[in-house]
Structures are given as C-alpha cells and as structure tokens.
Motif scaffolding. Structure first.
Motif, short mmCIF file in Angstrom:
data_model
loop_
_atom_site.label_atom_id
_atom_site.label_comp_id
_atom_site.label_asym_id
_atom_site.label_seq_id
_atom_site.Cartn_x
_atom_site.Cartn_y
_atom_site.Cartn_z
N MET A 185 0.83 -1.21 0.00
CA MET A 185 0.00 0.00 0.00
C MET A 185 0.86 1.26 0.00
O MET A 185 0.51 2.28 -0.60
CB MET A 185 -0.92 -0.01 1.22
CG MET A 185 -1.97 -1.11 1.20
SD MET A 185 -2.82 -1.28 2.78
CE MET A 185 -3.53 0.35 2.96
N ASP A 219 -9.87 7.58 -3.00
CA ASP A 219 -8.91 8.22 -2.09
C ASP A 219 -7.67 8.67 -2.85
O ASP A 219 -7.13 9.75 -2.59
CB ASP A 219 -8.52 7.25 -0.97
CG ASP A 219 -9.66 7.01 0.01
OD1 ASP A 219 -10.54 7.89 0.10
OD2 ASP A 219 -9.68 5.95 0.66
N PHE A 220 -7.20 7.84 -3.76
CA PHE A 220 -6.01 8.21 -4.54
C PHE A 220 -6.31 9.39 -5.45
O PHE A 220 -5.49 10.29 -5.60
CB PHE A 220 -5.54 7.01 -5.36
CG PHE A 220 -4.25 7.25 -6.08
CD1 PHE A 220 -3.04 7.14 -5.41
CD2 PHE A 220 -4.23 7.60 -7.42
CE1 PHE A 220 -1.84 7.37 -6.06
CE2 PHE A 220 -3.03 7.84 -8.08
CZ PHE A 220 -1.83 7.72 -7.39
N SER A 255 1.84 3.30 -3.09
CA SER A 255 0.91 4.29 -3.66
C SER A 255 0.81 5.52 -2.79
O SER A 255 -0.15 6.29 -2.91
CB SER A 255 -0.49 3.66 -3.83
OG SER A 255 -0.44 2.54 -4.69
N ASP A 256 1.76 5.73 -1.89
CA ASP A 256 1.74 6.88 -0.99
C ASP A 256 1.90 8.17 -1.78
O ASP A 256 2.59 8.19 -2.80
CB ASP A 256 2.86 6.75 0.05
CG ASP A 256 2.66 7.68 1.23
OD1 ASP A 256 2.07 7.22 2.22
OD2 ASP A 256 3.06 8.85 1.14
N SER A 292 2.51 -4.45 -6.72
CA SER A 292 2.76 -3.14 -6.12
C SER A 292 3.82 -2.34 -6.86
O SER A 292 3.65 -1.13 -7.06
CB SER A 292 3.19 -3.31 -4.66
OG SER A 292 2.22 -4.01 -3.92
N GLU A 321 -14.39 -1.81 -1.67
CA GLU A 321 -13.14 -1.30 -1.12
C GLU A 321 -12.21 -0.81 -2.22
O GLU A 321 -11.50 0.18 -2.06
CB GLU A 321 -12.46 -2.39 -0.30
CG GLU A 321 -11.17 -1.94 0.38
CD GLU A 321 -10.50 -3.04 1.18
OE1 GLU A 321 -9.43 -2.79 1.75
OE2 GLU A 321 -11.06 -4.15 1.22
N LYS A 322 -12.21 -1.50 -3.37
CA LYS A 322 -11.35 -1.09 -4.48
C LYS A 322 -11.72 0.29 -4.99
O LYS A 322 -10.86 1.12 -5.28
CB LYS A 322 -11.42 -2.12 -5.61
CG LYS A 322 -10.79 -3.46 -5.27
CD LYS A 322 -10.80 -4.38 -6.48
CE LYS A 322 -10.11 -5.71 -6.16
NZ LYS A 322 -10.10 -6.62 -7.32
N ARG A 331 -13.23 2.61 -3.26
CA ARG A 331 -12.87 3.59 -2.23
C ARG A 331 -11.37 3.92 -2.30
O ARG A 331 -10.97 5.08 -2.15
CB ARG A 331 -13.22 3.05 -0.84
CG ARG A 331 -14.70 2.94 -0.58
CD ARG A 331 -14.99 2.84 0.91
NE ARG A 331 -14.31 1.70 1.53
CZ ARG A 331 -14.83 0.50 1.64
NH1 ARG A 331 -16.05 0.26 1.15
NH2 ARG A 331 -14.17 -0.49 2.22
N GLN A 332 -10.55 2.91 -2.54
CA GLN A 332 -9.12 3.16 -2.66
C GLN A 332 -8.80 4.03 -3.87
O GLN A 332 -7.97 4.94 -3.80
CB GLN A 332 -8.36 1.83 -2.74
CG GLN A 332 -8.39 1.02 -1.45
CD GLN A 332 -7.71 -0.33 -1.60
OE1 GLN A 332 -7.30 -0.70 -2.70
NE2 GLN A 332 -7.62 -1.08 -0.52
#
Length: 1353
Positions: free
Chosen positions: A487, A1009-1010, A490-491, A523, A1002-1003, A1005-1006
């Motif tokens: 995770m 957020d990005f 993707s910061d 990733s 959830e995907k 939402r991620q």
C-alpha cells in the motif's frame, strides 16, 4: 640598575602623594619595574623594599596603582601591569600575603579578559621598533580603521603614559607574548597562594581561563599561538584542581560546568580544547582522586540535560558525550547507559536525545550484548538500550518515533555484521525461531502500526527499518507488514514510495515465497506510470534485475537437464509440477504465472516496452523462455501424457510475445512453427467454457478436458510473437501462415481474443512482406472486404432465420414435434455463435482498417440494436418485430460494441448514433452491456469531445450503478478523461464523484482516495474548497437554500447522488466525505471554509433562508456543526510545544520551521479575530432561534461551541460579551466535560493498575518494573491535575471498599428487602383513610428531578 630603582621609587612617591584619584602608572615606570623584577636578584630587591620603607611607603602601597592600571589603563598597560604584579608575587622574599588580595586578583583576571576582547589590527612594519614586538600578536582587522599614513603618524604620537594621542590607537593591539608571560606566571603563582579561602576568586579564575580560548578564536590568530594558549589554560585548570585550592570534587564540578558550554558549542578549536582536557582528566587525575572521578562521571548526564534541541547542535552534543563516555571505565559506562534508558521515559527533548545516545552507545562501546562474556543476556546494558529504543518507536511524538525507527534501522545494520550479536538481536526482536519476544507484541507489531502512521517521516523510517530487518527474518515475513508495504507504494510522497519499493524489493531478494512475489508484482510494476521519472527508472531496473534476469538464469540451465533427466525414474514419486519447479528454481514459475494476471499485464507491457526501446533486453531472455516451454513439453511427454492436455507454464507465451518485438532474431521459426501447428491442431474447434482465465495445466486430473481458454490465450500470444518476428520469417512460410490465418478468420468459430490476434497478425504479415506501402494497403483492403462480406452474410442469415422461425411457429396450429424443434434450436445456436463471432470480427476489421466499406453492414447492425426498442417509430422498420435482446443477448451486446467501433471510424455516423448509445445505457438492465457502452462513450469523448460533452451528466449516473464492475469502470474512465482535460470539473460532476469515497467496494474507495488525495490535490487544489458548501446541500438532498434550488437536473436524479438521512450510517458517510475534502485544503482555505460555513449555512438558518423545520435542512445544519467541530478544519493554534517545532525542523530545516511558525501565528490571529467578530454573533442568534423552536439541534450547537472555544478559555469573557447566559452555560459545559473525562480516565487508570497488579506473583517486590501501559497511564496522570485529583478520589474509594470488605470479613451488604424499613401505604389502596394531600402533589414529588452535584454523580 640603581638608576632604575631610583626612577621607580620617585614615580611611586609621586603616585603615593596623589592619593585621590590613584593615577595610572606610566609605561616607563612599568618597564623599569618589570626589568627590576626580572633580575630576580634577592639583594637588589631587598634594597628596593628597604628604600620604599625609608620613604614611608609600605609594600602594600604598590597595589593601588598596579590595580588601577590593570583595571582602567589601556590594554597594553593593563597587561604590563598584570605581568608586573605577578612578577612581584613571584619575586624572592616577596610578602605574598601582603601583596595578594582578592580584589587585585579579580582585577588581574579582568585585565586578561579585556586584552582578548580588544580587536587589534595587524602590526605595521613602518612603525618604530616597538612595532616589531608585535610580530607574533593575535591580530584582527577593525572596520573603519585609519589609512596607512594616519596609522604611521599615530605611532609616534603618544603621551607620557604611553597612550597615543588619537585616544584608541594604543589599545588597538597588544603583544601576545605579554599574554603568554602573564599566563605562565599565573601558573607559578597558584603554587604560592591557596584559593580555598577565596571561593569567588577561584570561580572567577575558572570562568576566565575557560573563556580565554573562545575569545582568542574571535580575535583570530595562527594555530601555533592558539595551541600554546590552550596548553597554558590547561595547566592553570590542572593547578586549580589541587587540594590547596579546595575540595577537588567540588572544584572539578565547577571546572566541568564551565567547560560544558564549550563542549556543546559548534565545532571549533575551543570545543576540542575542552574535550581534550576532560579526556586528559579521565586518563590522569580521575584514576587517583575519587572526587574528580565522580564529577567526570556526572558530566555526560549534565551535558544531556543541557543539550540543545535543534538537530545539528544536538548531534554535536551526542558526539561529545559519547567521546567522553568512551574514555570512562566499564562500570561508569554501564551506569550512564542506565541513565540514558531512564531519559527515554522523560520529557520529549530528553527522549529524543536518549534515542540518539542509545544508537551511538551501542555502536561505539565494546560488546553491547556481552556475547564474549559469561553472563546472561537479559542482564546486559545493550539489551535494555535496545528495548528502550524499540519502545520509543511508539512514542507519542512523531519526531521521536521517526528518529527511533531510523536509529533502530542503523543499529540493525551495524549489529547484523557480527553473527553472535545478530543472534541476540533476533532474540530481542522476536524474529528468531522460538525466540522469546522481549518487546511486547514483537517488532512486527511495531512495524504494522508505524508503516501506517499518520506522519510521513515515521512511515518512511519504518519502511527503511523493514529493509534492514529483512535479512534477519527466517522465512517468516509478516503478511500484514507485506501488505502495508504494498500500500505504501501508492503513498502521495515520493520519498515514501521509494522507501516502500526498496523494502519490497529487498524482501523479494531474500525470500522467494509466493506471497512476497505476488505482492511485489502487484505493487512495484504499476509505478512505471508514476509522475516521478526516478521512480520509473527504479521500477525498470528492479523488474530487469528481479524478474527478467532471474528468468534468464533459470531458463539458461535447460541443457543441464537433458533427456537423461527424463529417462531416469528417480523422481517418479513427484508430480509433474514438482519436477518442473525443481528444474526452474527461484520461484520463476510463480513469477511467470502472476505476470499474466489481469491487473499486472498492463504494467509489464509498459516496462517491457521501455526496456526494449532502451535496448536493455538481452537475447538470452527470449532463449530462456523458449527453453522453459520446450522443457515443459518434454517433461509432459516423458510421463506418457497426451499432448492435447498440455499447456505451457502460464505467462511464458505472454512474456515471450512482449519481448520478441525487440528480440526478433532470438526467436526461432522452427520453434514457433512447431507450437503453432500443435496449438492449431489440438485446439477446440468450437465452443468455449466459461472460465475467466488460464488455469494451471498441472491441476488437471487424468481424464479431464483441456482448458480451451488457456489454449486460446496461448494461441493469441503465439500469434503476437509471430507478428513480431514476421520480418525474419521465410517467404514461403509467411505465405502459408497468412493463408492459414485468413482461413481461420473466415470460419468464425474462434474465441473473441483470438479474432483480434489473427486479424492483427495477418495485417502485420501483409505489411511486412509487401514490396511497398501501397501494395500492402491494397492487399489488406482486399482480404478485409472479403471477410466483411462473409460476416455480413452470416448476420443476415441469422436474422432472416430468426424471422422465418418466428413466422413458422406462429402459423403452425398443431405444435411441431420435439425432435424437429431440438434440431432447429441446435442449428440456431450454432448460427448464433457464428453471428456473434462475425459481429466481433467486423469490429476488429474496422479497427485495423478504418477506411473499409461498411455501408452494407450498418443497416444490419441497426436492425439488431433497435430490435428491442419499444419506441413506435422503430417498430415501423422492416425486421424489427423480433426482439433479439431477449432471444440473442450476446449478439445484441456485440452489435452495440461493433457499432461503436464503426462510429469511431466514421464521424458522420457517430453524430447520428451517439444519442442512441446514451439512451440505451440509460435504460439497459444488462450490466455487461452498460459496461461496454460506458467504455464506448469514453472513446467517443476522446474522439468527439464536443458531441459527448452534453451527455456527461448522463454518463456519471453509472457511478451509482448497481454493478460494482460498471461503477469501477466508470470511475476509472472518467478519471482518465478528467486528467487529460477531455472532461472538465464543472457542474455536478465533482459532487457525484464524492460518493465513490464511501462506495461499498473497497477497491473503488481506494481509487477515490487516490484521486482526491493525490491527483486532484495537485491538478485542482481549489476544487474541494470551491465546492465544499454545495456538497453539503447536495449530499443531504436539500434544495431549500436559494443558492441551490435552481438545479438543472431533476430532483429524482439528484437524490440518487445524495446520502439523505439522519441515521448514524448516513451521517458517518457524509462526514467521511467532508473530512476527505478538508484534508486537501491549505490552512488559508480551511479558514475561508470555516467562514463560508458560518455565512452560508448558519447565517442562512438564523435568517430563515434555510428551513430548519425540514429534515434535510436539519441534516445540513447538523453536518455544519460537526464540520466546524472536527479537528480537520481547526488551524493549529501556534501554542505547540518545542517538540513539534523540532519535528518541523527535522523535516524542513531552520528556515522552513521559522516560516511555518510565522505563518501559523498569522493564521491563528486571523482565526481568533474572525471567531470574535463574525462567528460568535451568528451562533448567539442561531441559539436563540433554536431555543424558540425547541429544536433538538441545540445540543449539537453547544457541543460545537464548546470544542471551538476550548482553546480560548481565557478569552471567553471577551468573546461572549454579547450573551452572558451563553457564556455561563459554555463554561459549565466545559467544566462538566473535563470533569467527566477526568473521572473516566482515572477509573481506567485504576482498573489498569489493579489488573496489572493482580497478575504479579505474591513474592514479587513492590519495586518491580512496571509495564508500558502503566508507564503511559502514570505519564498521563501527571500531565493533568484534574485527572490526578480524580485518580486520587477513585483510589481512595477503592481503598475504602477494600477496608470495608476486610471489616465485614468478606460478607456482602444485605439486600434492601432483608432490612426492616417502614412501609408506606398507598393513598389509592385504602378506601377508608383519606390523605390530606391530593394525589397530584404526591405524584409531582415522586417525579421530582434530582439536582445532585457533579461529585455526587
């Protein structure tokens, strides 16, 4: 010499006569006196003192003129007077006790300081001979000095005392040799006098001597002079430490205390002098004198207390402390480490310093774990230091957490080089096999929390620590930490993404586990599209190193495993999969299998393309992939298995198809031809199962059917490989292959993925084998038109067959037989499959040849896509009576997709059909069709932006589609269009995107957020601020405000994109959206948003523009209260601790810290001013309105006000001057809240301590070390007096209950029913006796409210 004595006595007599004020001694007198004293002749000096007494002048009379000259004279005279005074004390038969006085000694010290504080110019060669005496002076130029001529004239212009006529000329320089003479004589004088009777003189001497090196640096000078000066200072300080001058321990403490500022100063010669002196004491005097040793042992602790908080000076303080500690004895070193461990539990600045000290102690002191000693690990200082460092990794201060993690990573790297230390380290961290975790939860628990920390520098430090710890992990990498690292790739911050890439890659180098491989592939490769070019390059390098080179190494050993390997039966017990895994180690098959994962394929293609363009792909990679395929096939056949059930290891053909474009000469035609014949011969002729991906061939049982999708996928990648190497093919083989491909296309029985591959391969072959481009285009157009003609006939045949069947069934009175119907249905099913493939083939042909003539095909497709339309105008068209949507849904969907491809090639046709596309996906109930249509509309938006722009609001409705796939597809496509500016963030588009932040998936939402946290924050930083208030109204479906009532969309459509409701779930979803938007705003925008909320929502409610009687209006107002009270909108007050400033300094340096602090203060002042002038009057008016309506929102308003004003407790009287009642209520609410919170905290603390003490053994001492939880509780209690008071009350109550239990000997209090109590008779029960009081009075008393105090509650 007699004349000299006579002149001296004459001058002294004259000076003695002029008592008030005492005149200065002249230069000539001082020179004569010094020459007399330098003779050191006892007879001559006795004669001098006799002559003085004959003139009635006592020896003590020499002190006033000498002292006055030292104190008030020019620099050179002051030094000469000091030198003469010390020489007088050292002269033979000198009356030392008469001549030495504390005042004269203090004046001497002042003279030394004055001489060094002066800033002399360099000596001038043109001056008279006195200038030559200045040759070795410490000199420094002064600003604004006179010209050379003026200086030359000034040299000869002195008065009778040796002072120059221009006043300051003589004081501008001095002879350093005179200073050396004074210091040398001072060393000798300290043997004659004892300063134990004069403590002030001793202290002043120490301070002056310590100050001399610092002053010498300021005035400049050469290295030799400075070294001699520091040697003299060291001798003086060592003389002071003798017992003649007082108790050695106290004197040493004073000396070291004076040296501490020099030790903590920036790097300079004075700092080196101080450190060298301290180390010299440790090696010398400290070993003989216990008092001096005790002072030196306490010096590092004193330095730790006085260490500065800024980063660079703190590092120097740590270095100096370690340098001193390293020179101590072992027991003293261990004592200091114990002190440092206690420091890590103190104040924030001490904890930060302790963290740095632990790292240096562990690295520079010998054998921290005692691995070379015969003692237990748990009793060693290194273990305690390591445990303390790990505990600080969870510190409450972000700066300390980051520093502790960074230091721990350095320490791990340092200790890992030694096997014995590494074993102890693993045991303490809980990483060894069966090792006891000395840290609660183990280091993995710490990493899980810190990798998800809210502070960026903490996350970065945690990822670096993971990289260092990877080598210590024994094949038990924590899965949660692995996911968190993925995770972190993707910061939003570049540095954290780099750290995460490094950590994951190090894990992959160390472990070949499937879980690590999968996480890395999902990733790291995706960062090939990162905005940072350095990350893209790192991604390419790592993929080449960890994947492609590993495959190349594994595949290059194919020759080692020849046929003899397969002929032997030494591995019969193993399955085929075990054998091939043994042939190709390092997890190569896992890499290949995961590379062809649908989520990884796009990034692998991009990386291979980049590497190929840079010519970094090596031919041995293509050779290795071919070897893997050959080896797999040979191994399969060696077990006598049917070849039709074999498939190559998943991913091999895909990777070969990607790299072959740049390594065409490394792929052999015989190899390709063999496998093409194999796949073409044994591939399924028709029909495909519904499997969604290629399965592993080794999972098939003996009698299972071959996986058709896996064969189809392999054929697709094989065709792509053939296309890539088509230039290298022989002409005859290329012609045969082209004919074969065309034949396969015209059969219309392939999988859709194969169709496109065949078409592209055929086009490539034609273009590369043609003599010129015109011939190639003509050749392609010829076979394209041929295939289009056959495809259109199949579509017509199916439609006409359907119509005929429909008409027949309607005219048959007796029903037809079941066998006839079955044959007819089977034929139609086969024809439908061909029609679907034909429709898809048409789309593929139009894509590769946009100029193809499709005029005969468009009417057929139009008939299909309008067959299910209920519009009357479509029913008049011929052939539209059959609803193909119901009887042939797959053809219906494929027809829309093909029509979209045709419209992309024909603008005029697109202008006519785009409204039809919009209408269809607006009303379609098929998720697959909606998904295809949304993809088509996205392509239309790129090609025909103006035509599609008016339908964007319709497209956004798919963001709330019932199907997750459609929602995700819509979100991704619209996000790409927005990033490329094909679509603008205007109208309702942004507001509809907000719901994706709280999507069920959830995907999604991620992704949301990005988008909001990374892309929009940079691309459109003002978007969240400009649309924030409108978002509140839209999400609550509120139209009562005049600014939001005139929406273009219908109320029903708007309600789809709202989260209407006052239930907890709806409120939490809305609040999550608000918080996400607030996090994207700059501090000044947060301040403006605060003002807008008050002006547009609270003020609207108080003015009646917002209807608070409506449910939606109440929700809007309640949301506004919650937003105003949330921590995300609050600006830091600027009253933060120094630790926070230290965190800013750690990240941005001194300049950034000061700028941020200044900006924070300005914003804070603006917040307070706006709060007083604008916000509070609105709150007061709104409170009165809500009270008049008896609204339940009063509680939310009061809670919001309490939170807003809790930082301004001292200014509440000023802020709420307009409403004294509200002021009293708020103060009461604040006190009530704090009291309740204190009681809850105290109760929790008491329960924690009691529970912890309950687990101690009876024999455990009371001084046993407490757990981390108890330490945190104790720290929390000491920080708040209210909590401490409540803690004491709770403890007293618990103690009282314990005493009562002991008194009652365990018996419980009897229940109320068993106690004899008077019974009350009911007024209504007894008819005979009437009470004097009416029943309503008794009832009111029974319901009377209790007003107990807070303490009683």
């Amino acid at each position: 010499m007699e004349g000299t004595v006579t002149r001296i006595i004459a001058d002294l007599v004259e000076t003695h006569c002029n008592q008030s004020p005492t005149p200065l001694l002249s230069r000539s007198t001082l020179e004569d006196l010094q020459s007399l004293l330098d003779t050191n002749d006892p007879q001559l000096l006795d004669q001098f003192f006799f002559d003085l007494s004959s003139k009635s002048i006592s020896p003590s009379a020499l002190l006033p003129p000498l002292t006055t000259t030292m104190d008030s004279g020019p620099t050179h005279l002051s030094l000469m007077s000091s030198n003469a005074y010390l020489s007088l004390l050292l002269s033979p038969n000198s009356p030392v006790f008469t001549l030495f006085t504390p005042m004269s000694f203090l004046t001497l010290l002042r003279s030394l300081r004055r001489s060094l504080k002066a800033r002399p110019p360099p000596p001038i060669g043109e001056c008279h001979s006195s200038a030559s005496a200045c040759g070795g002076a410490l000199v420094k130029k002064r600003k604004g000095r006179a010209s050379k001529n003026n200086r030359r004239n000034a040299c000869d212009d002195s008065d009778e005392y040796g002072n120059y006529s221009n006043g300051e000329r003589e004081s501008e320089f001095f002879d350093v040799r005179m200073l050396f003479s004074v210091l040398e004589k001072l060393v000798l004088v300290l043997d004659l006098i004892h300063l134990n009777r004069f403590p002030d003189s001793l202290k002043s001497l120490v301070h002056t001597v310590v100050e001399i090196p610092v002053l010498a640096i300021e005035i400049g000078g050469n290295v030799i002079s400075f070294n001699r000066l520091t040697d003299l200072c060291s001798k003086i300080l060592r003389q002071v430490l003798k017992s003649d001058h007082g108790e050695e321990g106290e004197t040493a403490a004073e000396v070291l205390k004076s040296l501490a500022p020099l030790i903590l100063a920036v790097k300079s010669p004075a700092r080196s002098f101080a450190l060298d002196f301290v180390k010299h004491l440790l090696r010398g005097i400290a070993k003989k004198n216990e008092g001096v040793k005790r002072a030196l042992v306490n010096l590092p602790r004193y330095l730790a207390q006085k260490a500065p908080e800024k980063a660079e000076p703190r590092v120097l303080a740590v270095e100096a402390t370690i340098e001193i500690v390293s020179a101590m004895e072992l027991n003293d070193q261990i004592g200091f480490t114990e002190y440092v461990v206690k420091m890590t539990q103190g104040k924030a600045n001490l904890r930060l310093l302790g963290v740095d000290l632990i790292l240096n102690l562990m690295m520079f002191l010998k054998d921290p774990f005692g691995v070379y000693l015969d003692c237990e690990v748990k009793d060693l200082w290194g273990v305690h230091c390591l445990e303390a460092l790990i505990q600080r990794c969870s510190d409450s201060s972000a700066g300390i957490r980051a520093r502790a993690l960074s230091n721990l990573s350095q320490l791990v790297g340092f200790l890992s080089s030694d096997d014995k230390n590494c074993a102890v380290l693993k045991e303490v961290l809980g990483l060894g096999e069966g090792g006891t975790k000395k840290v609660e939860g183990g280091i993995n628990d710490v990493l899980r929390k810190r990798c998800m920390d809210e502070k960026a520098n903490v996350r970065r430090a945690a990822l670096v620590l993971v990289t260092k710890l990877t080598a210590l992990m024994d094949a038990n990498f924590d899965g949660v930490v692995l996911k968190i690292m993925g995770m972190a790739c993707s910061d939003p911050l570049v540095s954290i993404r780099k750290a995460a890439i490094s950590a994951l890659s190090e894990a992959l180098r160390t472990f070949s586990d499937e879980i690590v491989t999968i996480e890395w592939l999902h990733s790291v490769p995706r960062l090939i599209t990162d905005n940072e070019s350095s990350i893209q390059e790192e991604c390419e390098n790592l993929f080449l190193e960890l994947v492609l080179d590993r495959i190349s190494r594994a595949g290059s050993v194919e020759a080692t495993y020849s046929d003899s390997t397969f002929s032997h039966s030494n591995i019969k017990a193993k399955g085929v999969e075990r054998e091939i895994e043994a042939l190709f180690p390092e997890g190569v098959l896992v890499f290949l299998k995961e590379i062809c994962n649908g989520e990884v394929i796009p990034w692998v293609r991009k990386i291979c393309t980049n590497l190929g363009k840079k010519k970094r792909l090596k031919p041995k990679l293509a050779t290795a992939l071919q070897n893997i395929i050959r080896t797999s096939e040979s191994l399969w056949l060696s077990h006598s298995k049917p070849i039709e059930k074999w498939t190559a290891p998943p991913g091999t053909w895909f990777l070969l198809s990607e790299v072959s474009a740049y390594l065409s000469k490394a792929v052999g035609w015989k190899f390709l031809h063999h496998h093409w014949q194999l796949l073409d011969k044994f591939g399924p002729a028709s029909g495909f199962n519904s499997s969604s991906g290629a399965e592993n061939m080794y999972e098939h049982e003996e009698g299972s059917e071959p996986n058709s999708v896996a064969w189809a996928g392999d054929r697709v990648f094989l065709l792509q490989t053939i296309s890539n190497v088509s230039v290298e093919l022989p002409p005859e083989s290329a012609a045969d292959l082209a004919h074969n491909l065309l034949k396969r296309i015209e059969e219309f029985n392939m999988h859709s993925t194969e169709v496109s591959a065949h078409v592209k391969a055929l086009k490539t072959l034609c273009k590369r084998k043609a003599l010129d481009p015109d011939e190639a285009d003509a050749l392609v157009m010829k076979w394209v038109q041929q295939v289009l003609s056959k495809a259109s006939k199949i579509l017509e045949k199916y439609i006409s067959g359907d119509l005929e069947a429909n008409n027949r069934n309607s005219f048959f009175t007796p029903p037809r037989s079941e066998s006839t119907k079955g044959k007819r249905a089977a034929a139609m099913c086969q024809l439908l499959s061909e029609a679907v493939t034909a429709a898809y083939t048409i789309g593929s042909l139009v894509t590769v040849c946009p100029s193809a003539d499709v005029s005969s095909i468009v009417p057929i497709l139009h008939t299909i896509i309008t067959s299910g339309n209920s519009d009357p105008k479509f029913s008049k068209l011929p052939g539209s009576t059959v609803n193909l949507k119901e009887i042939a849904l797959s053809l219906y969907i494929q027809a829309w997709l093909t029509m979209g491809k045709i419209c992309l090639a024909d603008g005029k046709l697109a202008k006519r059909y785009i409204p039809l596309f919009v209408q269809e996906f607006d009303k379609s109930d098929c998720a697959a069709l909606r998904n295809n249509l949304i993809v088509t509309m996205a392509d239309f938006c790129v090609r025909y932006t103006a035509l599609v722009d008016c339908y964007i609001s319709k497209i956004t409705k798919c963001l709330c589609d019932p199907c997750e796939l459609v929602r995700r597809q819509t979100f991704i496509l619209l996000s790409r269009l927005l990033q490329r500016d094909y679509v603008k963030w205007r109208g309702v588009l942004f507001l509809r995107f907000l719901l994706s932040l709280v999507d069920e998936s959830e995907k999604i939402r991620q992704l949301a957020d990005f988008l909001f946290g990374n892309i929009l924050k940079v691309k459109a930083p003002l978007l969240a601020y400009n649309s924030f208030v409108e978002a509140i109204y839209v999400l609550n479906d509120c139209n009562s405000h005049n600014g939001h009532s005139g929406s273009k969309n219908s109320r029903t459509e708007n309600r789809i994109f709202s989260i209407r409701g006052s239930d907890e779930n709806s409120r939490s979803k809305r609040m999550h959206i608000y918080v996400s938007l607030l996090k994207q705003m700059a501090p000044e925008h947060l301040l403006a948003t605060f003002a807008k909320l008050c002006a547009e929502i609270l003020a609207s409610a108080s003015d009646g523009m917002l209807n608070i009687n409506d449910v939606a209006g109440q929700s809007v107002l309640q949301d506004a209260f919650q937003i105003l009270a949330c921590k995300e909108i609050r600006i830091p007050s600027g009253r933060g601790s120094q630790t926070d400033a230290g965190e800013i300094e750690e990240e941005g340096g001194d300049g950034g810290a000061s700028a941020a602090a200044a900006k924070g203060r300005a914003i804070t002042q603006a917040v307070r001013k706006g709060l007083i002038q604008n916000t509070i009057p609105i709150f007061i008016e709104l409170k009165r309105l809500l009270e008049s309506k008896n609204s339940p929102l009063i509680g939310s308003l009061m809670e919001c006000l309490r939170i807003l004003l809790k930082d301004y407790k001292n200014e509440i009287d000023e802020i709420l001057v307009a409403d004294k009642q509200l002021q009293k209520e708020l103060i009461y609410d604040m006190q009530k809240y704090e009291s309740t919170k204190a009681k809850l905290t105290a109760a929790e603390a008491v329960a924690t301590i009691q529970n912890a003490s309950g687990f101690l053994s009876p024999g455990a001492p009371k001084t046993a070390s407490r757990t981390n939880g108890q330490d945190k509780v104790t720290e929390k209690l000491h920080n708040d007096s209210r909590v401490a008071s409540a803690m004491a009350d709770a403890a007293a109550a618990a103690r009282a209950r314990s005493v009562l239990r002991e008194v009652n000997k365990g018996t419980l209090t009897p229940p109320l029913s068993s106690i004899s109590v008077p019974k009350l008779k009911s007024n209504q029960g007894a008819s005979g006796s009437q009470s004097d009081r009416p029943s309503d009075v008794l009832e009111s008393l029974r319901r009377r409210q209790s007003f107990n105090s807070d303490d009683e509650n």
